[in-house]
Design an enzyme around this catalytic site. Structure first.
Site, short mmCIF file in Angstrom:
data_model
loop_
_atom_site.label_atom_id
_atom_site.label_comp_id
_atom_site.label_asym_id
_atom_site.label_seq_id
_atom_site.Cartn_x
_atom_site.Cartn_y
_atom_site.Cartn_z
CG HIS A 1 19.06 -6.37 22.07
ND1 HIS A 1 20.74 -6.06 23.00
CD2 HIS A 1 18.47 -5.57 22.47
CE1 HIS A 1 20.13 -5.42 23.48
NE2 HIS A 1 18.95 -4.98 23.74
CB CYS B 1 19.96 -1.70 23.27
SG CYS B 1 18.69 -1.55 24.30
CD GLU C 1 23.17 -7.45 20.41
OE1 GLU C 1 22.27 -7.18 20.01
OE2 GLU C 1 23.09 -6.72 22.35
#
Lengths: 721, 226
Positions: B203, B88, B205
């Site tokens: 993302h 990002c 994560e």
């Protein structure tokens, strides 16, 4: 002092006389400014205090009730949850982007001031009809502002509500709620600990923005005011707030700070007076030391509502260490005064004492009114003709009404998964996040039922609390506590005052029954423009928990072939206000029948059944039934390629509201177990159908699944753009 | 030998903690958190530039972070042929440093986009080895400037060198568009020429743990470790 000046400061002449008599001298202009800021509704609750005192605010899990920056509840072990809701209605009407953004910023500061790391936000926003010219602009600005601030600082937005109704045409509502996780042994309070402690200023420099914001928030509006009042709206900088948050949390966890107070409404005035009052001490502040963005007078510094600023008390010996940590975060830091034993608030500017007032007169002697109020008259019973309405039209009515459509357009502008702990995102019955590093989850829901409350403020408020309660129960979250945001029109109108008083009573009754005390809150009055009062809108945010994240229910259909059951009791068609309103059967508020009395014991009984069945893993998915009835609940549950086939005695039943209403999905193999459990508990149920692939069928009539789902998901954006 | 990694934190980073957890949980190895003003970087296998709003996105997303003190070390790390992942805002920083081609401009609809998106791999590299061809991954996005743009010449280079790692696609039952933010050729992530530096907007994560809606984000770390 001349009368005009006093009135301009929002004080009545009587109130001024009280001050004048107490001091037995004339006031400086700065002192008048302080009373203006501290004696308005926003800061001293002069209209609502008498009634708010009646609310239950304590039980075995409450660590901190109302009166601090946020309430805190116990979540076992060393975990606590701080939470609060606050309004930013007036600023968001004048300047929707900055008004709503700073609303989020303000509530987040309330949370981390307590030593809690913010972990989620929710928003309750209400606008006028979309046909009203300004609504689109306000909606876009408010959603953009909330997103801008929350996304940048990096706190997930996990839900809330967004509704449209004509009384909010010129007075939209923006209520922002935040929750934070705090170690129970590291909660910070605003009470300073020692005489001689240094008062330090942390954060953005002070500018002219927001001067008189708090007194503006306590005022009635006319449309012409809008441009004139724009400079009173604060401008937010979420990046600065992120630095401030990290800096403050680091200071607090290093034990370098004694107490903290955020400079919110009424800026440095309110935060320093609160500090003195809580600690029963005095404060001395040299305004020349306050970091400024532009040259300001003492009066302006005292009343500025510039954002992203904190006031803290530290021990002299920690001054150097505090400065070092804040330098790392590139945050302004200045020692501006100290805690004294005088019990007076003293401000110095240019070697002159400009304010010297006893704390007592500002806080303890603040006005408290017992305003006149009327109890609404009893309603006459009315019968409605349901014979002409057709099922097809009912579905179309819902799918062309913004209040029923999927609001992804709103939620997709918010980051709901940052921090990596989000379990349930916006758009479900409640937002849920995990407590970092544990298996515990907390869930929250914000609700209000303005139409019900206008019809019957006492019962309507019970329904509002019950709705939040059901939202949590549906996810298998145990409701724990409440924060409230009482949005009303002018309390000088005894009818409005009556709504305020009775709805607080309704809140009290329901909160006691559900054992969900009110631990924080906010009051926003005078929400009326051009003499059009808003509907009574006491929003509540309810917070609950489950200690095991694996036990949480989903709100979405799980598997084709599973059965659909209904729990709860249907309100009669004649007493189902949203059915009547949204199916265009009743039009004026005077046409509605009174609400059915809500049986809170019944709510609890059914809720306990849902919780037990959830723990037994018998519930595959669950949603509560509210506005739009079973049909609306089923649309919200739709997932992947799944639809539903249902049979009911009368199709209108699908659109009625419920008490203790839940839709539950169960596997066929569990049917016996579930139904005998319900029977044993004396809880009635109705088996209405099953989950099917790509279809919607009501009483053997087939509807176009793709057309309905497409409208439900995509028409919100079409209508508002 | 255990896998070592590090996450850089800039003022305004807000996915640094998420990235640290992601690495700790999946690599089981040493994980360092490095402040942007540091001038040295431990010898690690992977560095992550996390998401967020470094320096408040002032000037241009990623522009100010690309001038931070630690960046010289990050570039050295990449030049040593070790892995560098920008997620990002991290992707934006990588394009500002010049380690990756192109730029991330505002989303086509000019609105922030926070939702689940679907991606699949385009060309093989060490970051997506464990992902099957045509396998659809569900991973959240959260960005205002995620619309990948480059000129035709650069695009041809990216294609010829097989530097496009991920592209947006439609999910099986989803309502999402094929190209959620208007990126050229629906590009969701690219690598450098040597394919040891990856920038991606989604993302991973936020999609690896049992309680997340999807665990597809695991595949990136699993690819690197395998």
């Amino acid at each position: 002092m001349n009368e005009e000046l006093i009135l301009q400061h929002g004080l009545t002449l009587d109130e001024f006389q009280v001050i004048r008599k107490y001091l037995n001298r004339d006031l400086s202009i700065e002192e008048l400014g302080i009373f203006s800021a501290m004696w308005n509704e926003h800061c001293c609750y002069k209209t609502s205090k008498k009634w708010l005192k009646k609310l239950p605010t304590d039980n075995e899990i409450v660590i901190q009730g109302p009166g601090e920056n946020a309430g805190v509840i116990d979540l076992q072990d060393n975990d606590g949850i701080a939470f609060k809701i606050e309004s930013h209605n007036h600023p968001s009407y004048i300047e929707p982007f900055n008004g709503s953004a700073t609303g989020v910023g303000g509530i987040l500061r309330d949370i981390f001031t307590m030593g809690a790391r913010p972990i989620a936000t929710l928003d309750s926003i209400r606008f006028g009809l979309i046909e009203t010219e300004k609504t689109k602009y306000l909606l876009n600005g408010v959603v953009h502002g909330i997103g801008h601030y929350g996304n940048c600082i990096g706190i997930p937005n996990i839900g809330g509500e967004c509704e449209f109704e004509s009384t909010y045409d010129f007075n939209n509502l923006v209520n922002a709620m935040a929750m934070g996780h705090v170690q129970k042994d590291k909660i910070f309070y605003s009470k300073p600990k020692s005489i001689g402690g240094l008062i330090v200023y942390i954060g953005s420099k002070t500018g002219k923005d927001g001067i008189h914001g708090a007194s503006m928030a306590s005022d009635v509006f006319s449309e012409e005011d809008e441009d004139e009042k724009r400079p009173s709206v604060q401008v937010g900088d979420p990046f600065m707030e992120k630095l401030l948050m990290e800096g403050c949390l680091e200071l607090m966890s290093s034990g370098l700070i004694e107490s903290m107070q955020d400079m919110g409404a009424a800026g440095i005035t309110s935060s320093s007076v609160e500090m003195a009052s809580k600690g029963n001490v005095g404060v001395y502040i040299n305004l020349d030391k306050v970091p400024l963005r532009q040259p300001l007078s003492a009066y302006e510094i005292l009343l500025s509502e510039s954002q992203e600023r904190m006031l803290a008390v530290i021990d002299k010996k920690n001054n150097h260490k505090v400065r070092e940590i804040l330098q790392k975060w590139q945050i302004d830091y200045e020692v501006i005064g100290e805690i004294t034993d005088t019990k007076r608030v003293v401000f110095e500017s240019n070697n002159k004492i400009v304010v010297d007032l006893p704390v007592e007169i500002i806080v303890d002697d603040a006005p408290e009114y017992d305003r006149e109020f009327y109890i609404p008259r009893k309603r006459k019973n009315k019968d409605f003709d349901f014979s002409k309405i057709k099922l097809e039209d009912m579905i179309i009515n819902l799918l062309t009404n913004l209040n029923y459509l999927d609001k992804s357009w709103v939620f997709d502008q918010y980051d709901s998964t940052v921090m990596g702990d989000t379990i349930r995102e916006p758009g479900q019955s409640s937002g849920i996040v995990k407590i970092h590093g544990t298996q515990k989850v907390i869930g929250a829901s914000t609700d209000c039922n303005p139409l019900y409350i206008r019809i019957n403020p006492y019962e309507g408020m019970k329904y509002t609390v019950a709705e939040s309660y059901r939202n949590l129960i549906a996810c298998n979250i145990n409701p724990l506590a409440i924060t409230n945001n009482l949005n009303f029109a002018s309390p000088l109108d005894p009818n409005i005052m009556g709504e305020l008083v009775l709805s607080i009573h309704g809140l009290k009754t329901a909160a006691i029954k559900f054992n969900t005390p009110i631990v924080s809150g906010n009051v926003s009055l005078y929400n009326q423009t051009n003499e059009i009062p808003i509907k009574p809108t006491p929003v509540i945010g309810m917070v609950g928990s489950n200690m095991d994240l694996n036990k949480i229910n989903t709100n979405k259909f799980c598997e084709i072939g599973n059965k659909i059951l209904i729990l709860g009791k249907q309100l009669t068609k004649n007493c189902s206000p949203y059915l009547l309103q949204d199916q265009k059967i009743a039009f004026n508020i005077s046409e509605f029948n009174d609400l059915e009395v809500l049986n809170l014991d019944f709510e609890k009984k059914i809720a306990n059944c849902v919780l037990e069945l959830s723990d037994l893993k018998c519930i595959m998915s669950c949603n509560d039934i509210s506005r739009g009835g079973i049909f609306s609940a089923l649309l919200k549950m739709q997932y992947k390629d799944m639809g539903f086939r249902v049979k009911v005695p009368d199709p209108i039943d699908l659109f009625c509201e419920y008490s203790a209403g839940y839709v539950i999905e169960i596997r066929s193999k569990d049917f016996e177990e579930v139904t005998s459990f319900l029977t044993k508990k004396g809880a009635e149920y109705l088996e209405i159908g099953e989950i099917i692939k790509e279809g919607i069928e009501i009483n053997s009539k087939k509807f176009d699944y793709f057309d309905i789902m497409n409208k439900y998901r995509n028409d919100f954006e079409k209508i508002i753009s | 030998m255990s896998f070592k990694s590090a996450v850089i934190t800039f003022p305004g980073s807000n996915c640094d903690r998420d990235a640290l957890c992601y690495l700790k949980d999946l690599t089981k190895g040493e994980v360092h958190n490095i402040w942007h003003e540091e001038t040295s970087l431990p010898k690690v296998d992977l560095v992550i530039l996390p998401g967020g709003f470094s320096f408040g996105d002032y000037l241009r997303s990623g522009a100010m972070a690309s001038k931070s003190k630690i960046i010289d070390e990050v570039v050295k790390h990449a030049n040593d042929n070790r892995y560098l992942l920008g997620i990002c805002n991290g992707f934006q920083i990588l394009t500002e440093i010049g380690l990756l081609e192109g730029a991330l401009i505002r989303n086509k609809k000019l609105k922030f986009l926070g939702k689940n998106c679907f991606i699949k791999k385009k060309f093989k590299n060490n970051f997506n080895l464990s992902i099957k061809d045509n396998q659809i991954l569900q991973i959240p996005v959260a960005h205002n400037e995620g619309n990948f743009y480059c000129d035709t010449e650069t695009l041809n280079i990216l294609k010829n060198n097989e530097q496009i790692a991920f592209e947006y696609c439609k999910g099986e039952f989803s309502n999402t568009e094929e190209n959620i933010n208007g990126s050229i050729e629906a590009i969701a992530g690219i690598t450098n020429k040597k394919k040891n530096v990856l920038g991606m907007m989604p993302h991973p994560e936020r999609a690896y743990s049992d309680f997340h809606q999807s665990q597809d984000g695991r595949l990136i770390i699993e690819s690197l470790i395998s």
